[in-house]
Design a protein around this motif. Structure first.
Motif, mmCIF file in Angstrom:
data_model
loop_
_atom_site.group_PDB
_atom_site.id
_atom_site.type_symbol
_atom_site.label_atom_id
_atom_site.label_comp_id
_atom_site.label_asym_id
_atom_site.label_seq_id
_atom_site.Cartn_x
_atom_site.Cartn_y
_atom_site.Cartn_z
ATOM 1 N N LYS A 83 0.815 -1.212 0.000
ATOM 2 C CA LYS A 83 0.000 0.000 0.000
ATOM 3 C C LYS A 83 0.848 1.262 0.000
ATOM 4 O O LYS A 83 0.469 2.277 -0.590
ATOM 5 C CB LYS A 83 -0.920 0.003 1.226
ATOM 6 C CG LYS A 83 -2.039 -1.030 1.183
ATOM 7 C CD LYS A 83 -2.976 -0.882 2.354
ATOM 8 C CE LYS A 83 -2.314 -1.215 3.658
ATOM 9 N NZ LYS A 83 -3.263 -1.196 4.807
ATOM 10 N N ASN A 84 2.002 1.230 0.684
ATOM 11 C CA ASN A 84 2.704 2.475 0.963
ATOM 12 C C ASN A 84 4.090 2.622 0.357
ATOM 13 O O ASN A 84 4.531 3.737 0.086
ATOM 14 C CB ASN A 84 2.829 2.649 2.485
ATOM 15 C CG ASN A 84 1.477 2.705 3.163
ATOM 16 O OD1 ASN A 84 0.632 3.498 2.791
ATOM 17 N ND2 ASN A 84 1.266 1.842 4.151
ATOM 18 N N TYR A 85 4.815 1.519 0.148
ATOM 19 C CA TYR A 85 6.220 1.681 -0.194
ATOM 20 C C TYR A 85 6.666 0.880 -1.416
ATOM 21 O O TYR A 85 7.152 1.458 -2.386
ATOM 22 C CB TYR A 85 7.096 1.282 1.008
ATOM 23 C CG TYR A 85 6.916 2.185 2.200
ATOM 24 C CD1 TYR A 85 7.512 3.433 2.247
ATOM 25 C CD2 TYR A 85 6.130 1.770 3.281
ATOM 26 C CE1 TYR A 85 7.328 4.262 3.339
ATOM 27 C CE2 TYR A 85 5.947 2.598 4.373
ATOM 28 C CZ TYR A 85 6.556 3.846 4.400
ATOM 29 O OH TYR A 85 6.368 4.665 5.477
ATOM 30 N N PHE A 86 6.554 -0.427 -1.353
ATOM 31 C CA PHE A 86 7.163 -1.271 -2.364
ATOM 32 C C PHE A 86 6.296 -1.330 -3.617
ATOM 33 O O PHE A 86 5.300 -2.026 -3.650
ATOM 34 C CB PHE A 86 7.399 -2.667 -1.786
ATOM 35 C CG PHE A 86 8.130 -3.608 -2.712
ATOM 36 C CD1 PHE A 86 8.878 -3.150 -3.787
ATOM 37 C CD2 PHE A 86 8.082 -4.980 -2.491
ATOM 38 C CE1 PHE A 86 9.549 -4.009 -4.624
ATOM 39 C CE2 PHE A 86 8.743 -5.862 -3.320
ATOM 40 C CZ PHE A 86 9.478 -5.376 -4.384
ATOM 41 N N LYS A 87 6.699 -0.575 -4.629
ATOM 42 C CA LYS A 87 6.015 -0.573 -5.906
ATOM 43 C C LYS A 87 6.888 -1.281 -6.939
ATOM 44 O O LYS A 87 8.114 -1.352 -6.791
ATOM 45 C CB LYS A 87 5.735 0.865 -6.369
ATOM 46 C CG LYS A 87 4.964 1.703 -5.354
ATOM 47 C CD LYS A 87 3.598 1.128 -5.056
ATOM 48 C CE LYS A 87 2.828 1.996 -4.070
ATOM 49 N NZ LYS A 87 1.520 1.400 -3.713
ATOM 50 N N PRO A 88 6.307 -1.835 -8.008
ATOM 51 C CA PRO A 88 7.121 -2.427 -9.073
ATOM 52 C C PRO A 88 8.165 -1.424 -9.563
ATOM 53 O O PRO A 88 7.878 -0.240 -9.746
ATOM 54 C CB PRO A 88 6.089 -2.741 -10.160
ATOM 55 C CG PRO A 88 4.808 -2.933 -9.412
ATOM 56 C CD PRO A 88 4.863 -1.940 -8.285
ATOM 57 N N LEU A 89 9.391 -1.907 -9.740
ATOM 58 C CA LEU A 89 10.514 -1.029 -10.073
ATOM 59 C C LEU A 89 11.181 -1.512 -11.349
ATOM 60 O O LEU A 89 11.605 -2.672 -11.442
ATOM 61 C CB LEU A 89 11.526 -1.021 -8.922
ATOM 62 C CG LEU A 89 12.789 -0.187 -9.132
ATOM 63 C CD1 LEU A 89 12.443 1.303 -9.166
ATOM 64 C CD2 LEU A 89 13.794 -0.470 -8.011
ATOM 65 N N LEU A 90 11.283 -0.638 -12.336
ATOM 66 C CA LEU A 90 11.945 -0.954 -13.600
ATOM 67 C C LEU A 90 13.314 -0.281 -13.611
ATOM 68 O O LEU A 90 13.419 0.933 -13.478
ATOM 69 C CB LEU A 90 11.109 -0.475 -14.781
ATOM 70 C CG LEU A 90 11.604 -0.846 -16.182
ATOM 71 C CD1 LEU A 90 11.598 -2.366 -16.353
ATOM 72 C CD2 LEU A 90 10.759 -0.171 -17.252
ATOM 73 N N CYS A 95 15.037 -4.630 -16.568
ATOM 74 C CA CYS A 95 14.953 -5.438 -15.354
ATOM 75 C C CYS A 95 13.837 -4.912 -14.466
ATOM 76 O O CYS A 95 13.907 -3.791 -13.964
ATOM 77 C CB CYS A 95 16.281 -5.416 -14.595
ATOM 78 S SG CYS A 95 16.243 -6.360 -13.059
ATOM 79 N N LEU A 96 12.812 -5.720 -14.280
ATOM 80 C CA LEU A 96 11.683 -5.357 -13.436
ATOM 81 C C LEU A 96 11.786 -6.111 -12.112
ATOM 82 O O LEU A 96 12.012 -7.318 -12.091
ATOM 83 C CB LEU A 96 10.358 -5.708 -14.115
ATOM 84 C CG LEU A 96 9.102 -5.511 -13.257
ATOM 85 C CD1 LEU A 96 8.792 -4.033 -13.106
ATOM 86 C CD2 LEU A 96 7.919 -6.266 -13.836
ATOM 87 N N ILE A 97 11.603 -5.392 -11.009
ATOM 88 C CA ILE A 97 11.574 -6.004 -9.685
ATOM 89 C C ILE A 97 10.192 -5.773 -9.099
ATOM 90 O O ILE A 97 9.710 -4.638 -9.030
ATOM 91 C CB ILE A 97 12.647 -5.395 -8.765
ATOM 92 C CG1 ILE A 97 14.034 -5.557 -9.397
ATOM 93 C CG2 ILE A 97 12.616 -6.054 -7.383
ATOM 94 C CD1 ILE A 97 15.100 -4.738 -8.729
ATOM 95 N N ARG A 98 9.561 -6.846 -8.680
ATOM 96 C CA ARG A 98 8.221 -6.734 -8.118
ATOM 97 C C ARG A 98 8.029 -7.774 -7.026
ATOM 98 O O ARG A 98 8.849 -8.695 -6.868
ATOM 99 C CB ARG A 98 7.160 -6.913 -9.200
ATOM 100 C CG ARG A 98 7.071 -8.322 -9.770
ATOM 101 C CD ARG A 98 5.891 -8.451 -10.704
ATOM 102 N NE ARG A 98 5.739 -9.793 -11.259
ATOM 103 C CZ ARG A 98 5.053 -10.775 -10.660
ATOM 104 N NH1 ARG A 98 4.481 -10.563 -9.480
ATOM 105 N NH2 ARG A 98 4.944 -11.971 -11.220
ATOM 106 N N ALA A 99 6.952 -7.628 -6.274
ATOM 107 C CA ALA A 99 6.584 -8.590 -5.243
ATOM 108 C C ALA A 99 5.530 -9.546 -5.787
ATOM 109 O O ALA A 99 4.855 -9.244 -6.783
ATOM 110 C CB ALA A 99 6.051 -7.866 -4.011
#
Length: 276
Positions: A83-90, A95-99
């Motif tokens: 909700k607040n911090y960890f967003k998908p990061l390109l 290279c995409l980093i996601r949860a």
């Protein structure tokens, strides 16, 4: 897991002093940091850090710092970070980093799924993205890789995705071992081994590529060990320090006959690569 939040008030309070304090506090078992307008906040699993530990670190700080602690509710941190911090990061457009819980995200050539541990090691820190940019520029086909201070395993996992033969990840924290095992499972990585410990674990095995995204003092302390297990023409990539520390890092590397290759910088954080 229940966490404790430590609220640090700085005098004077400015960006440079916050960066200095974060670097010092990183020597302890804090798993993440965030900021408000009036404080720098750090989080750790309950009972992992003591008041004595914090006071010992603050005794070395060249400005005034006060702190107070508060127990955090035992809640679902994945939901909170979603909700607040960890967003998908390109990073670097490929290279995409996601949860695992992210539902909407851009497509990329490499997609790394990370189970967040208080958002530590999710790629959001400048040093992680700088390391990934370095790794993106290398040919990893058939390479053997060592990831020192591997955290969630994000760098080693990326190296495995890019074709390396095998990865060894070493970290002093047990949570890192558990994170690497889980994140390798999520990403279907079968050639990465996690170990709990430090550079004393390094023996006769040699590596073509070594990552050390740790902290300046640890790099200076252990770089000779890294070089001893680095193959000829192998590459060492280091990060976790500021531009003001770069001269010391390059000086020590030069003493060990390492050739400087590339320097990358983001918001005063540095990542630098060397060749043996």
């Amino acid at each position: 897991m229940q966490y404790t939040k430590v609220i640090f008030k700085l005098t004077p309070d400015n960006e440079i002093n916050r960066e200095i304090l974060t670097a010092y506090l990183s020597e302890l078992d804090f798993e993440s940091f965030d900021e408000s307008e009036t404080s720098l906040n750090a989080f750790y699993p309950k009972e992992k850090v003591s008041t004595v530990d914090i006071q010992g670190i603050l005794s070395n700080i060249p400005f005034e710092v006060s702190f107070q602690q508060e127990e955090m509710p035992d809640i679902n941190w994945n939901e909170e970070w979603e909700k607040n911090y960890f967003k998908p990061l390109l990073i670097g457009q490929e290279c995409l980093i996601r949860a695992p819980f992210h539902k909407e995200y851009p497509k990329a050539k490499y997609e790394i799924i990370i189970e967040p541990n208080m958002a530590f090691g999710t790629g959001n820190h400048e040093t992680t993205s700088l390391m990934i940019e370095h790794i993106s520029e290398l040919n990893l086909d058939g390479q053997t890789v060592l990831d020192m201070g591997c955290g969630t395993g994000i760098l080693g996992i990326f190296a495995a995705m890019r074709g390396c033969k095998e990865v060894t990840g070493i970290d002093i924290d047990s949570w890192a071992f558990e994170s690497v095992v889980e994140n390798c499972r999520l990403n279907k990585i079968s050639n990465m081994e996690a170990m709990i410990g430090d550079a004393s674990l390094l023996g006769q095995k040699k590596f073509d590529l070594i990552f050390a995204n740790i902290q300046k003092n640890i790099i200076l302390q252990d770089i000779e060990k890294y070089v001893s297990v680095l193959n000829e023409d192998g590459v060492l990539i280091v990060s976790g320090f500021y531009r003001d520390d770069l001269e010391d890092i390059i000086g020590k590397a030069s003493e060990l006959y390492l050739r400087k290759l590339t320097i990358k910088e983001k918001n005063n954080w540095i990542a630098c690569s060397f060749e043996k």
